[in-house]
Design a protein around this motif. Structure first.
Motif, PDB file in Angstrom:
ATOM      1  N   LEU A 342     129.181  -8.889 106.885  1.00 12.71           N
ATOM      2  CA  LEU A 342     129.038 -10.086 106.228  1.00 12.71           C
ATOM      3  C   LEU A 342     129.821 -10.115 104.915  1.00 12.71           C
ATOM      4  CD1 LEU A 342     125.751 -11.723 106.965  1.00 12.71           C
ATOM      5  CD2 LEU A 342     127.739 -12.158 108.049  1.00 12.71           C
ATOM      6  N   ARG A 346     133.117 -12.149 104.142  1.00 14.15           N
ATOM      7  CA  ARG A 346     133.101 -13.065 102.867  1.00 14.15           C
ATOM      8  C   ARG A 346     134.115 -12.833 101.614  1.00 14.15           C
ATOM      9  NH1 ARG A 346     126.418 -13.237 103.172  1.00 14.15           N
ATOM     10  NH2 ARG A 346     126.271 -14.812 104.974  1.00 14.15           N
ATOM     11  N   GLU A 348     133.517 -10.325  99.653  1.00 15.41           N
ATOM     12  CA  GLU A 348     132.993 -10.309  98.472  1.00 15.41           C
ATOM     13  C   GLU A 348     133.395  -8.926  97.640  1.00 15.41           C
ATOM     14  OE1 GLU A 348     129.051  -9.805  99.714  1.00 15.41           O
ATOM     15  OE2 GLU A 348     128.697 -11.736 100.189  1.00 15.41           O
ATOM     16  N   GLY A 389     139.534 -16.563 104.872  1.00 16.50           N
ATOM     17  CA  GLY A 389     138.416 -17.140 105.040  1.00 16.50           C
ATOM     18  C   GLY A 389     138.271 -17.634 106.736  1.00 16.50           C
ATOM     19  N   LEU A 392     135.972 -15.391 108.733  1.00 19.86           N
ATOM     20  CA  LEU A 392     134.635 -15.911 108.429  1.00 19.86           C
ATOM     21  C   LEU A 392     133.957 -17.062 109.347  1.00 19.86           C
ATOM     22  CD1 LEU A 392     132.100 -15.399 106.791  1.00 19.86           C
ATOM     23  CD2 LEU A 392     132.758 -16.799 105.032  1.00 19.86           C
ATOM     24  N   GLU A 396     131.177 -17.538 111.903  1.00 17.67           N
ATOM     25  CA  GLU A 396     130.010 -18.348 111.695  1.00 17.67           C
ATOM     26  C   GLU A 396     130.104 -19.306 113.030  1.00 17.67           C
ATOM     27  OE1 GLU A 396     127.943 -18.706 109.715  1.00 17.67           O
ATOM     28  OE2 GLU A 396     128.717 -17.584 107.853  1.00 17.67           O
TER      29      GLU A 396
END
Length: 494
Positions: A342, A346, A348, A389, A392, A396
């Protein structure tokens, strides 16, 4: 005639039947002699391993108890009357004995063995004998025959698309959870990718184990088709849809024996991809001193075996050799690896770079199968889909479609930090040892168990620095993990 009594006893993968030892009008010992009985009711029949019961509170007079597996496979209602008889050993056991003696088996003989294994006519001991005999020597034609037989005894999924892609890693590298990043990237691009995965065999977790932290993976073929039609991809456990079911039985015996030969690995992977309806496949072969493949020569031999079998099965393959010198990412274990995945999706800032880079490179190889992409441009497209994105968002949607879990399980509440015994530079990390410590701590059965790695190869550490943290869901699990790490932490400091 005996009446079925369902017993809530999990005897996977075996069928097990329970009989009262005395006062049923037969000599239980005559059945115990061969250890297996045939249970028949109408058109339904199973072979089952016999267990004798002395407690009438468990089995009464005129009853036969069936464990969960036997009850489900016989598919008759509780209370139905059935007959029992001594079970004759499967004729294909003669071929197993020949294999034990060193003979090379033909396609029909291998097919007969796999057919009986898929029908649960073999005991774990008999399956183990077959696996060990094959581990001693198995020819390339036998490997192809094994692959074909495993496809033939199960379901085959069909997709209304000329290009159905997949990616598979042979395993052996803790934390290498690239499929969960590759699949949403490919789905975001619009290619069909019905990813079915096995659960862990000898590792702390497999893709299905990690995805199960986030979403339901026990999907029917109909549910998979519905999700793929809408989202282009799925991340499911292959055992539910009966793809190469003999492989799931073999894996259940391979796991405790820690058997994972090249031939069995190739047959397992290719059979499941063909059964899943894939047309194009990228295979990741990590090469490293403690990986499954430890030399370039072995890597080339395995690549040729994959190519031979895949070609004869009509599957286009791209074999990629990758760095298997150390674990990938920081987490080892279902929850910890899900967190890493994740973090990458994401974007990050502290997401594991090695996991991100590895996954994007593999996704690029998969996207290169798309005729609409200019040769070699798959990597840049994969990078774009991750950075924007879109990957992602695709993940989802897949999680939502499969059935999102209400909350991610907590990390194990019992923890211990493994310290550096000296100062210096980390020169090696033993993948096998790291995997063993995580498994001893309880992964993958305990989803919150595993390891979090603080340092990788090349980094400087001081004496007393934490190399990794062990998580476990119980004091016993933590104790097993700590004992394993105390014996050998898996880190070599120069």
């Amino acid at each position: 005639m005996l009446r079925i009594r369902r017993l809530p006893i999990d005897t996977y993968p075996e069928n097990t039947a329970f009989l009262l030892r005395h006062a049923n009008g037969y000599s239980a010992e005559q059945f115990q002699a061969l250890r297996k009985i045939r249970v028949t009711g109408g058109s339904s029949e199973i072979l089952a391993t016999l267990a004798l019961v002395d407690d009438e509170g468990i089995i009464g007079h005129g009853e036969i108890g069936l464990g969960e597996q036997a009850y489900r496979r016989l598919n008759l209602s509780e209370g139905t009357e059935v007959e029992i008889a001594q079970a004759r050993p499967p004729a294909s056991l003669d071929y197993v004995r020949r294999k034990i003696d060193g003979d090379t088996l033909g396609e029909a003989e291998v097919g007969a063995i796999i057919g009986d294994i898929a029908a649960h006519r073999y005991s774990p001991m008999e399956i183990a004998a077959f696996l060990v005999a094959c581990a001693g020597f198995m020819s390339t034609p036998e490997t192809l025959a094994l692959t074909r037989a495993m496809v033939n005894v199960g379901n085959r999924l069909k997709w209304n698309a000329p290009l159905v892609v997949d990616k598979h890693c042979i395993g052996g590298i803790p934390g290498n959870r690239t499929s969960m990043i590759v699949v949403p990237i490919v789905a975001a691009h619009g290619l069909i990718c019905p990813k079915t995965s096995s659960r862990a065999i000898t590792s702390p977790c497999g893709t299905a184990d990690v995805m199960e932290v986030l979403a339901e993976v026990n999907l029917s073929a109909e549910k998979m088709a519905e999700i793929v039609a809408k989202e282009h991809a799925v991340l499911a456990w292959g055992g539910r849809v009966n793809l190469s079911p003999a492989d799931d039985v073999l894996i259940s015996v391979e796991r405790p024996l820690r058997l994972d030969t090249f031939e069995q690995m190739v047959a397992s992977i290719i059979s499941k991809k063909v059964a899943a309806g894939s047309t194009h496949l990228v295979i990741d072969i990590p090469v490293g001193p403690t990986a499954k493949v430890r030399s370039q020569n072995d890597a080339v031999r395995l690549r040729k075996l994959f190519e031979y079998v895949a070609r004869h099965m009509g599957l286009v393959t791209k074999i990629v050799f990758t760095d298997g010198s150390q674990p990938v990412g920081r987490g080892v274990g279902p929850v910890l690896e899900a967190r890493d995945v994740l973090a990458v999706l994401r974007n990050e800032p502290d997401a594991p770079e090695d996991l991100r880079d590895h996954a994007v490179a593999l996704a690029g190889h998969v996207l290169d199968f798309d005729p609409a992409i200019e040769g070699g441009k798959g990597y840049s497209r994969a990078l774009e889909l991750l950075a924007s994105g879109e990957a992602l968002a695709a993940m989802e949607r897949i999680i939502e479609a499969q059935g999102r879990k209400p909350a991610m399980p907590e990390l194990g509440g019992f923890q211990h930090e493994v310290k550096a015994h000296r100062s210096g530079r980390i020169v090696a990390i033993d993948c096998e040892r790291i995997a063993k410590v995580a498994r001893q701590a309880g992964a993958p059965m305990d989803q919150g168990a595993g390891l979090y790695l603080m340092h990788k190869i090349g980094e400087q550490v001081s004496k007393g620095d934490t190399l990794y943290r062990i998580y476990a869901g119980s004091q016993a699990g933590l104790g097993f993990g700590c004992d394993c790490a105390e014996e050998n932490s898996g880190y070599e400091i120069g």
